[in-house]
Design a protein around this motif. Structure first.
Motif, PDB file in Angstrom:
ATOM      1  N   THR A 795       0.810  -1.211   0.000  1.00  0.00           N
ATOM      2  CA  THR A 795       0.000   0.000   0.000  1.00  0.00           C
ATOM      3  C   THR A 795       0.849   1.270   0.000  1.00  0.00           C
ATOM      4  OG1 THR A 795      -0.151  -0.128   2.423  1.00  0.00           O
ATOM      5  CG2 THR A 795      -1.938  -1.122   1.140  1.00  0.00           C
ATOM      6  N   ALA A 796       1.999   1.255   0.684  1.00  0.00           N
ATOM      7  CA  ALA A 796       2.844   2.444   0.718  1.00  0.00           C
ATOM      8  C   ALA A 796       3.442   2.761  -0.638  1.00  0.00           C
ATOM      9  CB  ALA A 796       3.966   2.259   1.743  1.00  0.00           C
ATOM     10  N   ARG A 797       3.482   1.812  -1.526  1.00  0.00           N
ATOM     11  CA  ARG A 797       4.058   2.011  -2.859  1.00  0.00           C
ATOM     12  C   ARG A 797       2.984   2.036  -3.942  1.00  0.00           C
ATOM     13  NH1 ARG A 797       7.348  -2.980  -4.665  1.00  0.00           N
ATOM     14  NH2 ARG A 797       5.212  -3.746  -4.974  1.00  0.00           N
ATOM     15  N   ASP A 798       2.002   1.137  -3.836  1.00  0.00           N
ATOM     16  CA  ASP A 798       1.021   0.956  -4.902  1.00  0.00           C
ATOM     17  C   ASP A 798      -0.342   1.549  -4.577  1.00  0.00           C
ATOM     18  OD1 ASP A 798       2.951  -0.668  -6.205  1.00  0.00           O
ATOM     19  OD2 ASP A 798       2.374  -2.341  -4.923  1.00  0.00           O
ATOM     20  N   GLY A 799      -0.540   2.052  -3.364  1.00  0.00           N
ATOM     21  CA  GLY A 799      -1.864   2.508  -2.976  1.00  0.00           C
ATOM     22  C   GLY A 799      -2.783   1.321  -2.715  1.00  0.00           C
ATOM     23  N   ALA A 800      -4.067   1.584  -2.724  1.00  0.00           N
ATOM     24  CA  ALA A 800      -5.031   0.498  -2.530  1.00  0.00           C
ATOM     25  C   ALA A 800      -4.840  -0.551  -3.622  1.00  0.00           C
ATOM     26  CB  ALA A 800      -6.451   1.051  -2.571  1.00  0.00           C
ATOM     27  N   SER A 801      -4.921  -1.817  -3.227  1.00  0.00           N
ATOM     28  CA  SER A 801      -4.665  -2.924  -4.156  1.00  0.00           C
ATOM     29  C   SER A 801      -5.872  -3.854  -4.179  1.00  0.00           C
ATOM     30  CB  SER A 801      -3.411  -3.689  -3.742  1.00  0.00           C
ATOM     31  OG  SER A 801      -2.288  -2.821  -3.714  1.00  0.00           O
ATOM     32  N   THR A 802      -6.137  -4.394  -5.364  1.00  0.00           N
ATOM     33  CA  THR A 802      -7.312  -5.232  -5.576  1.00  0.00           C
ATOM     34  C   THR A 802      -6.902  -6.583  -6.135  1.00  0.00           C
ATOM     35  OG1 THR A 802      -8.669  -3.276  -6.021  1.00  0.00           O
ATOM     36  CG2 THR A 802      -9.540  -5.401  -6.745  1.00  0.00           C
ATOM     37  N   VAL A 803      -7.474  -7.631  -5.563  1.00  0.00           N
ATOM     38  CA  VAL A 803      -7.318  -8.997  -6.071  1.00  0.00           C
ATOM     39  C   VAL A 803      -8.704  -9.505  -6.449  1.00  0.00           C
ATOM     40  CG1 VAL A 803      -6.579 -11.352  -5.559  1.00  0.00           C
ATOM     41  CG2 VAL A 803      -5.302  -9.411  -4.623  1.00  0.00           C
ATOM     42  N   ILE A 804      -8.856  -9.949  -7.695  1.00  0.00           N
ATOM     43  CA  ILE A 804     -10.143 -10.429  -8.188  1.00  0.00           C
ATOM     44  C   ILE A 804      -9.990 -11.894  -8.602  1.00  0.00           C
ATOM     45  CG2 ILE A 804     -11.905 -10.200  -9.980  1.00  0.00           C
ATOM     46  CD1 ILE A 804     -11.283  -7.225 -10.066  1.00  0.00           C
ATOM     47  N   ILE A 805     -10.844 -12.735  -8.048  1.00  0.00           N
ATOM     48  CA  ILE A 805     -10.884 -14.160  -8.411  1.00  0.00           C
ATOM     49  C   ILE A 805     -12.224 -14.405  -9.090  1.00  0.00           C
ATOM     50  CG2 ILE A 805     -10.779 -16.522  -7.560  1.00  0.00           C
ATOM     51  CD1 ILE A 805      -9.217 -15.511  -5.164  1.00  0.00           C
ATOM     52  N   ASP A 806     -12.202 -14.810 -10.372  1.00  0.00           N
ATOM     53  CA  ASP A 806     -13.455 -15.022 -11.077  1.00  0.00           C
ATOM     54  C   ASP A 806     -13.979 -16.437 -10.825  1.00  0.00           C
ATOM     55  OD1 ASP A 806     -12.065 -16.760 -12.738  1.00  0.00           O
ATOM     56  OD2 ASP A 806     -11.922 -15.355 -14.403  1.00  0.00           O
ATOM     57  N   SER A 807     -15.116 -16.750 -11.427  1.00  0.00           N
ATOM     58  CA  SER A 807     -15.777 -18.029 -11.156  1.00  0.00           C
ATOM     59  C   SER A 807     -14.972 -19.222 -11.664  1.00  0.00           C
ATOM     60  CB  SER A 807     -17.167 -18.034 -11.803  1.00  0.00           C
ATOM     61  OG  SER A 807     -17.067 -17.794 -13.204  1.00  0.00           O
ATOM     62  N   ARG A 808     -14.020 -18.987 -12.568  1.00  0.00           N
ATOM     63  CA  ARG A 808     -13.169 -20.057 -13.067  1.00  0.00           C
ATOM     64  C   ARG A 808     -11.862 -20.189 -12.289  1.00  0.00           C
ATOM     65  NH1 ARG A 808     -13.600 -19.441 -19.689  1.00  0.00           N
ATOM     66  NH2 ARG A 808     -15.878 -19.631 -19.834  1.00  0.00           N
ATOM     67  N   GLY A 809     -11.709 -19.370 -11.262  1.00  0.00           N
ATOM     68  CA  GLY A 809     -10.502 -19.440 -10.446  1.00  0.00           C
ATOM     69  C   GLY A 809      -9.348 -18.620 -10.979  1.00  0.00           C
ATOM     70  N   ARG A 810      -9.587 -17.817 -12.016  1.00  0.00           N
ATOM     71  CA  ARG A 810      -8.512 -16.975 -12.531  1.00  0.00           C
ATOM     72  C   ARG A 810      -8.325 -15.760 -11.619  1.00  0.00           C
ATOM     73  NH1 ARG A 810     -10.886 -16.576 -18.571  1.00  0.00           N
ATOM     74  NH2 ARG A 810     -12.659 -16.001 -17.239  1.00  0.00           N
ATOM     75  N   ILE A 811      -7.051 -15.407 -11.391  1.00  0.00           N
ATOM     76  CA  ILE A 811      -6.727 -14.325 -10.463  1.00  0.00           C
ATOM     77  C   ILE A 811      -6.187 -13.138 -11.255  1.00  0.00           C
ATOM     78  CG2 ILE A 811      -5.348 -13.621  -8.481  1.00  0.00           C
ATOM     79  CD1 ILE A 811      -5.239 -16.501  -7.598  1.00  0.00           C
ATOM     80  N   ARG A 812      -6.750 -11.963 -10.988  1.00  0.00           N
ATOM     81  CA  ARG A 812      -6.251 -10.716 -11.563  1.00  0.00           C
ATOM     82  C   ARG A 812      -5.977  -9.742 -10.423  1.00  0.00           C
ATOM     83  NH1 ARG A 812      -9.756  -7.849 -14.188  1.00  0.00           N
ATOM     84  NH2 ARG A 812     -11.632  -9.014 -13.600  1.00  0.00           N
ATOM     85  N   VAL A 813      -4.925  -8.979 -10.567  1.00  0.00           N
ATOM     86  CA  VAL A 813      -4.584  -7.986  -9.551  1.00  0.00           C
ATOM     87  C   VAL A 813      -4.402  -6.632 -10.218  1.00  0.00           C
ATOM     88  CG1 VAL A 813      -3.479  -9.674  -8.032  1.00  0.00           C
ATOM     89  CG2 VAL A 813      -2.107  -8.463  -9.710  1.00  0.00           C
ATOM     90  N   ARG A 814      -4.713  -5.593  -9.487  1.00  0.00           N
ATOM     91  CA  ARG A 814      -4.460  -4.234  -9.962  1.00  0.00           C
ATOM     92  C   ARG A 814      -4.290  -3.330  -8.755  1.00  0.00           C
ATOM     93  NH1 ARG A 814     -10.156  -4.332 -11.905  1.00  0.00           N
ATOM     94  NH2 ARG A 814     -11.449  -3.175 -10.407  1.00  0.00           N
ATOM     95  N   THR A 815      -3.692  -2.182  -8.984  1.00  0.00           N
ATOM     96  CA  THR A 815      -3.441  -1.239  -7.902  1.00  0.00           C
ATOM     97  C   THR A 815      -4.019   0.121  -8.262  1.00  0.00           C
ATOM     98  OG1 THR A 815      -1.297  -0.537  -8.768  1.00  0.00           O
ATOM     99  CG2 THR A 815      -1.322  -2.448  -7.293  1.00  0.00           C
ATOM    100  N   HIS A 816      -4.303   0.920  -7.243  1.00  0.00           N
ATOM    101  CA  HIS A 816      -4.912   2.230  -7.449  1.00  0.00           C
ATOM    102  C   HIS A 816      -3.953   3.206  -8.122  1.00  0.00           C
ATOM    103  CE1 HIS A 816      -7.983   5.217  -6.776  1.00  0.00           C
ATOM    104  NE2 HIS A 816      -7.123   6.026  -6.184  1.00  0.00           N
ATOM    105  N   LEU A 817      -2.657   3.017  -7.905  1.00  0.00           N
ATOM    106  CA  LEU A 817      -1.669   3.944  -8.455  1.00  0.00           C
ATOM    107  C   LEU A 817      -1.012   3.413  -9.725  1.00  0.00           C
ATOM    108  CD1 LEU A 817       0.069   5.218  -5.199  1.00  0.00           C
ATOM    109  CD2 LEU A 817      -1.858   6.200  -6.452  1.00  0.00           C
ATOM    110  N   GLY A 818      -1.516   2.363 -10.288  1.00  0.00           N
ATOM    111  CA  GLY A 818      -0.932   1.850 -11.525  1.00  0.00           C
ATOM    112  C   GLY A 818      -0.864   0.346 -11.527  1.00  0.00           C
TER     113      GLY A 818
END
Length: 823
Positions: A795-818
């Motif tokens: 968080t100190a580097r990337d800001g708020a961070s998001t992890v998304i797991i879809d119904s097929r189990g695929r994982i995607r990540v993204r951050t608020h600052l890029g």
């Protein structure tokens, strides 16, 4: 028989004024400024100017001229926001903190800030003094450079007396303002030198030196202004009496001063859709100008005298209140109107307003992206262009000369209803976009509150003017002022307790907001005489926009199987779990920001579309994990707060401690609590949450070792939340669950390094690591070697961070600052 003046609404302009068209071109140019470099826009503008000479028809020349204006506005925006002068303070700032010595002149009188937040009595760091400083020189590593810019100076404790304009030399840690780390922060890019660029943290008053006297003549006005404001503030404080909410409301309405102590009043007015009453803007200045204009007309003054009086009133008002952007915007518009009266030119109101907008955007293009700018000008243009049509559609043509006061009151009431509805329809999409709030009762509440606000402004400023001349007369106004203020507070309190007064909504996308703005324009400009087909198209289009927002904006169960949002709260932790329409908040606190609940967590949750929380889980009894729980409970319905056995033991052992305070406060709010231990499980939508640690009978020497560990099973993936789990707790967890595995793991204790943490990472073998920490721990980054080869979100580097797991189990990540970075 006496003839009474009827409706005040004139027929709206048929076509926009030329200055309005220029403002619209400027807005388009600023929005598109980032699409191409400034040189490309300049070439485009030059080319289109040349093209105008090739057209013989008037329409072709106008189109080319509009395109050239848009390109020129984009060029100006790129120059103003993209180029940093060599002596600008921002040119010497970077992401890292610096130990520096600065010299400059104080901008304002220092303010003493006490601890904030619902748990402020347990913040033992003491108060701090803050003030803005106009920096003139900066010294770092034996090198001194001349710079220009504004910073905030924060001094630990109480500092010596300081008056505006005095020279100050201070040594401390200079830290640039970071970009917005969380959803819900203002969507602006403060790159202009007018904005404060950084904060200087001064450990104590010994690191601060104040030079007697004023820096130079340019700063003397600050001392005069501060003295006047201090005297006026004393009158306001005396008029308010001993009741703090009354004092907070009067300071906000009369002086534009909104302190941390007034947070409760601010939040209440914001929830019911009356935040615009507390933020001094065009409405307040318009009321003041109307009062002054009425007095001038009673005295028999002509248009030129009226213009001069308006300019003097605007100048005095801006000199008295705190100079914030909405006040400046309103002052520019009012000054343009007064100048037109003074010069004998009856300019169109929309042209005057547009001229103020062009002047402001030419100086500060980034203001276009601020909610205040959008609301100020959108509402004013809506009132000018749309109110006359709506008024005729609902109540017929306005009547000018009436036979009695009852008829006059009826006509004025119709004007007010039409104006209030238009203002609400125009402002609502913008408020939803920026703040995620829908206030259905704004129109009736505004109509009810406006007379009281007008009375407060009239009585308050009259008391200020009469106090040095006729103090006894001013004293007679104070009880009346208190009574009117109390009535306004009572209205806000009753409205806040009314169900449905405020609804938290998912902020719509920008495209939808712009579409609603276009629809509002067409709706407001559609008269009754238009064809039935046109009215039907407008109605169907509006219904489609609302249905589209309900379909796209509201989360649905078939979207991500699990969404995890780790919020940036610096030295603390707050993780939101979402599965379908159900939400659970794991921890909510911060040690470095005691008011993180109000300033960071609650706005982020609203931006993420939270309307209700199924539970808040407090991992263990450390303040940086639960200091914001009460703010969250006050902002959203919460079904239960989940606690460990150790939390309740702390509350029983120390009945005056923060744990006991939190439990008592939750009981007063009617929020239930549950004790949860290893072996318990809960369903969150399609996910299963299993608690792996601690057992009911576990007792550890350190609180961190008894932290909750939650194992989340969803779509064939595993997520492990560990709180502040430490050495003994990790050993106990791995001995009880030797086959524990996870794809996503929260790094224990904010990323603290040690053999136990390294063993946990190797044992669980995650692909993604979550680290909620402040910049100090990240600078040391002792855990970097242990997490090598894995994706780490900090968080100190990337800001708020998001992890998304879809119904097929695929994982995607993204951050608020890029985009997410590696270790």
């Amino acid at each position: 028989m006496r003839v009474w003046a009827g409706s005040l609404i004139d027929d709206g302009p048929d076509r926009p004024a030329p200055m309005t068209t220029l403002l619209a071109c400027g807005v388009c140019g600023i929005v598109g400024a980032d699409a191409l470099p400034g040189t490309a826009w300049m070439v485009t503008a030059t080319f289109l100017v040349l093209v105008t000479t090739a057209f013989r028809g008037r329409r072709g020349r106008r189109l080319a001229l509009v395109g050239a204006t848009i390109a020129l506005a984009a060029t100006v925006a790129n120059v103003r926001t993209g180029r940093t002068p060599r002596d600008d303070l921002r040119a010497f700032l970077d992401d890292a903190s610096q130990l520096v010595t600065v010299e400059g002149a104080a901008f304002e009188t220092p303010t003493l800030r006490a601890a904030a937040g619902s748990m402020r009595q347990f913040d033992h760091r003491g108060p701090a003094t803050v003030f803005p400083l106009a920096v003139e020189a900066l010294r770092a590593e034996a090198t001194t450079v001349r710079v220009r810019g504004v910073i905030w100076v924060r001094v630990g404790g109480v500092m010596p007396p300081l008056r505006p304009g005095q020279l100050v030399t201070a040594t401390g840690t200079l830290r640039a303002f970071p970009p917005p780390p969380n959803p819900g922060w203002p969507r602006v890019r403060p790159r202009l030198r007018h904005d404060a660029a950084a904060t200087l943290f001064v450990a104590d008053r010994d690191q601060l030196a104040i030079t007697p006297g004023v820096a130079d003549r340019a700063h003397r006005w600050r001392r005069v202004r501060a003295a006047l404001r201090a005297r006026v503030a004393a009158v306001v404080t005396r008029s308010a009496g001993p009741r703090p909410p009354r004092a907070h409301l009067l300071e906000a309405l009369l002086l534009g001063r909104r302190t941390r102590d007034a947070a409760a009043t601010d939040d209440r007015f914001r929830r019911i859709g009356l935040a615009h009453l507390l933020a001094i803007s065009g409405m307040h200045l318009g009321i003041v100008v109307a009062m002054v204009l009425g007095l001038s007309r009673l005295a028999g003054g002509g248009p030129r005298l009226e213009g001069l009086v308006i300019l003097l009133a605007v100048g005095g008002y801006l000199f008295l209140v705190e100079t914030r952007l909405p006040v400046v915007r309103a002052g520019v518009m009012a000054a343009c109107f007064g100048l037109g009266r003074l010069l004998g030119r009856r300019g169109r109101l929309d042209g005057i307003v547009a001229f103020g907008g062009v002047a402001l955007l030419a100086a500060r293009p980034d203001d276009l992206f601020r909610a205040g700018f959008q609301l100020s000008f959108a509402v004013v243009f809506g009132l000018v262009y749309l109110t006359p049509t709506v008024r005729r559609r609902w109540f017929g043509p306005p009547r000018r000369d009436l036979a009695g006061p009852v008829a006059m009151l009826r006509e004025r009431s119709r004007d007010a209803i039409a104006a209030a509805v238009v203002a609400w329809v125009v402002a609502t999409p913008i408020i939803m976009y920026h703040f995620g709030i829908l206030s259905p009762l704004t129109v009736p509440l505004s109509l009810i509150a406006l007379p009281f606000v007008t009375a407060v402004l009239g009585l308050g400023y009259a008391a200020m003017l009469l106090d040095p001349l006729l103090p006894s007369v001013a004293a007679t106004l104070e009880p009346v002022l208190r009574g009117v203020t109390d009535m306004l507070l009572t209205i806000a309190q009753i409205a806040d307790a009314t169900p449905g007064a405020s609804v938290n909504v998912i902020p719509p996308p920008a495209v939808w907001t712009i579409g609603m703005g276009v629809w509002t324009w067409v709706w407001g400009r559609t008269p009754n005489a238009s064809s039935r087909r046109r009215r039907r198209v407008v109605t169907v289009t509006g219904a489609m926009l609302v249905a589209g927002y309900a379909t796209v904006g509201v989360p649905h169960p078939w979207r991500p199987a699990l969404r995890l949002d780790m919020l940036a709260v610096s030295d603390g932790s707050s993780i939101l779990l979402g599965c379908g329409r159900e939400r659970l908040l794991f921890d909510a606190g911060s040690m470095s920001h005691p008011d993180a609940g109000r300033t960071r967590i609650v706005p982020a949750l609203r931006r993420l579309g939270v309307r209700r929380l199924n539970a808040i889980a407090v991992s263990h009894p450390d303040l940086d994990h639960y200091s914001a729980v009460l703010e969250v409970v006050d902002a959203f319905p919460v079904d239960a707060v989940l606690l460990t056995p150790a939390f309740r033991r702390h509350a029983r052992r120390d009945t005056s401690g923060p744990e006991a305070f939190l439990l008592a406060a939750l009981r007063r709010r009617g929020c239930p609590t549950e004790t949860i231990v290893a072996g318990d499980a809960r369903r969150l939508g399609g996910a299963t949450l299993r608690w792996r640690h601690p057992d009911r009978d576990d007792v550890f020497d350190a609180d961190n070792d008894g932290s909750m560990v939650v194992d989340i099973d969803v779509a064939g993936r595993r997520v492990l939340l560990t709180g502040d789990l430490d050495r003994d707790g990790i050993a106990t967890l791995l001995s009880r669950h030797p086959f524990l595995r996870a794809d996503v793991v929260e790094l224990p204790h904010h990323g603290s390094a040690g053999p136990a943490v390294t063993r946990l990472i190797e044992h669980v073998d995650p692909r993604y690591l979550l680290q909620s920490t402040g910049p100090r721990r990240l600078r040391k980054d002792a855990i970097a070697d242990a997490v090598a080869g894995r994706t780490r979100l900090v968080t100190a580097r990337d800001g708020a961070s998001t992890v998304i797991i879809d119904s097929r189990g695929r994982i995607r990540v993204r951050t608020h600052l890029g985009r997410p970075r590696g270790p």
